[in-house]
Scaffold this motif. Sequence first.
Motif, PDB file in Angstrom:
ATOM      1  N   GLN A  32      16.470  44.587  39.084  1.00 16.49           N
ATOM      2  CA  GLN A  32      15.614  44.314  37.927  1.00 16.49           C
ATOM      3  C   GLN A  32      15.749  42.866  37.456  1.00 16.49           C
ATOM      4  N   LEU A  33      16.961  42.342  37.474  1.00  9.45           N
ATOM      5  CA  LEU A  33      17.164  40.952  37.061  1.00  9.45           C
ATOM      6  C   LEU A  33      16.439  39.986  37.995  1.00  9.45           C
ATOM      7  N   GLU A  35      13.921  40.705  39.920  1.00  7.65           N
ATOM      8  CA  GLU A  35      12.486  40.925  39.748  1.00  7.65           C
ATOM      9  C   GLU A  35      11.972  40.199  38.505  1.00  7.65           C
ATOM     10  N   LYS A  36      12.757  40.215  37.444  1.00  6.44           N
ATOM     11  CA  LYS A  36      12.366  39.518  36.212  1.00  6.44           C
ATOM     12  C   LYS A  36      12.183  38.017  36.497  1.00  6.44           C
ATOM     13  N   LEU A  40       8.512  35.418  36.714  1.00  7.30           N
ATOM     14  CA  LEU A  40       8.337  34.321  35.761  1.00  7.30           C
ATOM     15  C   LEU A  40       7.057  33.565  36.073  1.00  7.30           C
ATOM     16  N   GLU A  52      15.452  32.926  28.087  1.00  8.08           N
ATOM     17  CA  GLU A  52      15.532  34.209  28.783  1.00  8.08           C
ATOM     18  C   GLU A  52      15.876  34.027  30.259  1.00  8.08           C
ATOM     19  N   SER A  53      15.250  33.053  30.914  1.00  4.99           N
ATOM     20  CA  SER A  53      15.519  32.849  32.340  1.00  4.99           C
ATOM     21  C   SER A  53      16.966  32.425  32.571  1.00  4.99           C
ATOM     22  N   VAL A  56      19.156  35.502  32.207  1.00  2.00           N
ATOM     23  CA  VAL A  56      19.074  36.351  33.394  1.00  2.00           C
ATOM     24  C   VAL A  56      19.945  35.773  34.508  1.00  2.00           C
TER      25      VAL A  56
END
Length: 188
Positions: A32-33, A35-36, A40, A52-53, A56
Amino acid sequence: TQIRAIGTGATRPRLTLDPSAAPPEPTEQARQLIEKLRLLNPGVVTPEAITESHEVLLTIENLNVAAIPALEEFFFRGDNVRFDFGPGTNLLGAPTLRIALLKLLSDFTAPENEEFEVRLLQLVSDPEEVALLANQLESAAPGKYRENIREAAEASLRLAGEGRFPGQDTTPVLRLLERFGDDEEPSP
C-alpha cells in the motif's frame, strides 16, 4: 537461468542465492505504501503532498527489510513515475520513483538488503539506476560485487548504444567501467 533486464531484450545470468530460502510474500502495508507513491501526481505539488510523500518514504525506510518483498515486486513489474518535469515538481527529491526507492535501500540494515540490491543490479538497465546500485553495493561491501557491477554497467551501456535510453546520460556507467572494467583491483 537467465533474467531479462526490465524494458530491454538483454539477458544476463541470474545470481544464484540459497535455493532453500523462498522469498517471503510482500506485506499489505508495504504494498500500500509503494502504491501510494506510485499514484502520486508529479504535476500537483503542494506542501501537503510533499509532507505526505516524505512520510511514506520514511515509513518504508522504517519497515527496513520487511519492505523488500514489496519493493522487489514493484521493480519486477517495471513501474516508475517521473518527478523531474520542471521546477518544483520533484516530490521525492529524486528524478523518478525508482531512484527514490533505490536510495532508501542504502539505509536498510541487514544482509537481505545486500542480496536484494545484487538481484536488482541484475534486473535494472537504466544507467542512473545501475550506477546508484553499484555505488551502494561498493560502499557496503568494497570489491565483493565487482564482477556483478561490471556486467551490469556493460549491459546498460550496450543497451544505451542500441538507443534504449535516448537522451540519457551514460556517464555514470562509463565511470563504473573505468573503475571495474579490467581484471585489476578496483581503484579507490
